[in-house]
Design a protein around this motif. Sequence first.
Motif, short mmCIF file in Angstrom:
data_model
loop_
_atom_site.label_atom_id
_atom_site.label_comp_id
_atom_site.label_asym_id
_atom_site.label_seq_id
_atom_site.Cartn_x
_atom_site.Cartn_y
_atom_site.Cartn_z
N ALA A 1 20.21 9.55 53.98
CA ALA A 1 19.40 8.33 54.08
C ALA A 1 19.44 7.52 52.79
O ALA A 1 19.44 6.29 52.83
CB ALA A 1 17.96 8.69 54.44
N VAL A 2 19.49 8.19 51.65
CA VAL A 2 19.57 7.49 50.37
C VAL A 2 20.80 6.59 50.34
O VAL A 2 20.77 5.47 49.82
CB VAL A 2 19.61 8.50 49.20
N ASP A 3 21.90 7.06 50.92
CA ASP A 3 23.15 6.30 50.91
C ASP A 3 23.35 5.47 52.16
O ASP A 3 24.45 4.99 52.43
CB ASP A 3 24.33 7.27 50.74
N GLY A 4 22.28 5.33 52.96
CA GLY A 4 22.36 4.48 54.14
C GLY A 4 23.11 5.08 55.30
O GLY A 4 23.52 4.37 56.22
N LEU A 5 23.28 6.40 55.31
CA LEU A 5 24.01 7.07 56.39
C LEU A 5 23.07 7.73 57.39
O LEU A 5 23.50 8.45 58.29
CB LEU A 5 24.97 8.11 55.82
N MET B 1 24.31 1.29 52.20
CA MET B 1 23.81 0.78 50.92
C MET B 1 22.78 1.73 50.36
O MET B 1 21.85 2.15 51.07
CB MET B 1 23.20 -0.61 51.10
N THR B 2 22.88 2.12 49.11
CA THR B 2 21.94 3.05 48.50
C THR B 2 20.55 2.45 48.47
O THR B 2 20.36 1.31 48.06
CB THR B 2 22.38 3.40 47.06
N GLN B 3 19.56 3.27 48.92
CA GLN B 3 18.20 2.79 48.99
C GLN B 3 17.51 2.95 47.64
O GLN B 3 17.55 4.03 47.06
CB GLN B 3 17.42 3.59 50.07
N PRO B 4 16.82 1.92 47.13
CA PRO B 4 16.10 2.06 45.87
C PRO B 4 14.90 2.98 46.04
O PRO B 4 14.19 2.90 47.05
CB PRO B 4 15.65 0.63 45.57
N PRO B 5 14.65 3.90 45.09
CA PRO B 5 13.52 4.81 45.22
C PRO B 5 12.19 4.11 45.03
O PRO B 5 12.10 3.11 44.32
CB PRO B 5 13.77 5.83 44.10
N SER B 6 11.17 4.59 45.70
CA SER B 6 9.81 4.12 45.51
C SER B 6 8.92 5.35 45.43
O SER B 6 9.38 6.46 45.72
CB SER B 6 9.40 3.22 46.69
N PRO B 7 7.65 5.23 45.04
CA PRO B 7 6.81 6.40 44.86
C PRO B 7 6.73 7.32 46.07
O PRO B 7 6.60 8.53 45.94
CB PRO B 7 5.43 5.79 44.53
N ASP B 8 6.80 6.74 47.29
CA ASP B 8 6.69 7.58 48.49
C ASP B 8 8.04 7.96 49.08
O ASP B 8 8.13 8.51 50.16
CB ASP B 8 5.84 6.88 49.55
N THR B 9 9.14 7.64 48.38
CA THR B 9 10.47 8.05 48.85
C THR B 9 11.25 8.78 47.76
O THR B 9 12.46 8.93 47.89
CB THR B 9 11.28 6.82 49.32
N LYS B 10 10.58 9.22 46.73
CA LYS B 10 11.27 9.87 45.62
C LYS B 10 10.88 11.34 45.55
O LYS B 10 9.70 11.68 45.50
CB LYS B 10 10.92 9.17 44.30
N LEU B 11 11.89 12.21 45.54
CA LEU B 11 11.63 13.64 45.39
C LEU B 11 11.10 13.91 43.99
O LEU B 11 11.43 13.22 43.03
CB LEU B 11 12.92 14.43 45.64
N GLN B 12 10.28 14.95 43.89
CA GLN B 12 9.59 15.25 42.63
C GLN B 12 10.28 16.39 41.89
O GLN B 12 10.69 17.38 42.51
CB GLN B 12 8.13 15.62 42.92
N LYS B 13 10.39 16.25 40.59
CA LYS B 13 11.04 17.28 39.77
C LYS B 13 10.03 18.38 39.43
O LYS B 13 9.41 18.37 38.37
CB LYS B 13 11.64 16.65 38.51
N ARG B 14 9.89 19.34 40.35
CA ARG B 14 8.92 20.41 40.20
C ARG B 14 9.57 21.79 40.04
O ARG B 14 8.89 22.77 39.79
CB ARG B 14 8.00 20.47 41.42
N LEU B 15 10.88 21.88 40.22
CA LEU B 15 11.53 23.18 40.33
C LEU B 15 12.30 23.54 39.07
O LEU B 15 12.75 22.67 38.33
CB LEU B 15 12.47 23.18 41.54
N GLY B 16 12.46 24.86 38.85
CA GLY B 16 13.15 25.34 37.67
C GLY B 16 14.07 26.50 37.99
O GLY B 16 14.37 26.79 39.16
N LEU B 17 14.51 27.21 36.96
CA LEU B 17 15.49 28.29 37.13
C LEU B 17 14.99 29.45 38.00
O LEU B 17 15.76 29.94 38.83
CB LEU B 17 15.94 28.80 35.75
#
Length: 447
Positions: free
Chosen positions: A313-317, A1-17
């Motif tokens: 882990a996001v997909d419960g595997l 089962m897909t895990q719902p994101p929370s502040p301490d389990t969410k990757l941050q969008k910091r990267l670019g080209l």
Amino acid sequence: MTQPPSPDTKLQKRLGLPFAIAVCVGTVVGTGIMRAPGEIANMVPDPAVILLLWVAGGIYVLLSCNVASEISSAIPKAGGHYVPVREGLGDSMGLLVGWTMWIAFVAVNAAIAIAAADFMGTFIPWVDANMPLTALAILLTVTALNWAGVEEGRVLQIAGTAIKLALLLAVVVVALAIPAQSLTAAEPAAFEPEAIGILGIIAGLQFVVAVYDGWYTSIYFAAEDKNPGRNIPRSLFQSAVAVILIYLAVNYSLLRALDLDALRASELPMAPVIDQVFGQSGSVFVALLATLMALVTLNGCIMSTPRILYGLAVDGLFLRSALKVNRGGTPTVALAVGTIIAIPLIFSGGYVFVFRLMGALTLFAACLYNLSYFALRLRQPDLRRPFRAWGHPVLPALALIFSTALVVGFVIADPFSGIVMLSLIAICIPVGLHLERQRRVQTAIAS
């Protein structure tokens, strides 16, 4: 089962080209290109064929980039190869690809740490006498840097890639500057060019493809890219073209500077080229370059490894604890697990055994990844695709055919790996089917 994101389990969008290009180029251009010219010259002792093999490998990479640009930008999640394979082919094949690539990355991390220590040991005697301890220190140091946060890993990857490419191009300039064929072997080896056979060409091509491996690394950071729909395709194609040009330049310059016997006899063909100009200090320069190349490659691989467990882990595997992300944006538990597993490989030499087993599996993962392109086109025709693969369906089919042919060739050359591959598939299919049934039950209860 897909895990719902929370502040301490969410990757941050910091990267670019810039990072996406640097992590692809920096991961591909490693110690392999230091040794590969001599190894391939032994397999196919003909300069024209050698260069054609590098071109063929580059074409395969470009065909693969065409597929990856569509499916990984359309589903910009953490997990790399695993993500589109699970979406297109189901949990069983997704699980197989996810675990395969994770184990391969862990083994690569151990191997590169040892390679860095090995090169460092050529100019530091203590390191040469304490190789495993130095490799462990290198592994833990790079892990600690990435534990601090994504920004630290990003800066090291961009800066390190720029420096090592500048030094590598300097070697090319030196090799082109010295008289052609001026470096000869002390004891010329007799060979007949016409003795080159199809098996030698296949082996050479497999070796070339292995040296190109890592071209896909930016897809592992799709969930952290500020604009994945734009940056993933650009990073894949731009880095692929850059690497192809670099590899052709390196091989052409070495083939021009060294006669074929000298190239075949040299473990590090760049060393005699630099020695010709700078004397014995040239060998130290080449060892420093090789060490730097290994460290930058190791950084890219260590950054990539935990993203696989995170995606599973996001997909419960995998265990939910792998979703833990620190303030710097690093999946710390997933990072720690990969490093802990790599440590015994350093001291046991087991990574060599793992490589032998994983060779067929990583190629098989590439087949499933390319196959998932067609599955997604059929199953999700309305999926938003920021990039649509060129030449559909012909060019994507060529990528699938090419990767399948490489798998078949590898299994023929190493039947034991083929048996292991089939065994792991047999394990993953029932596990994946069970997880799919479990997910359907949980979805029905929730609704």
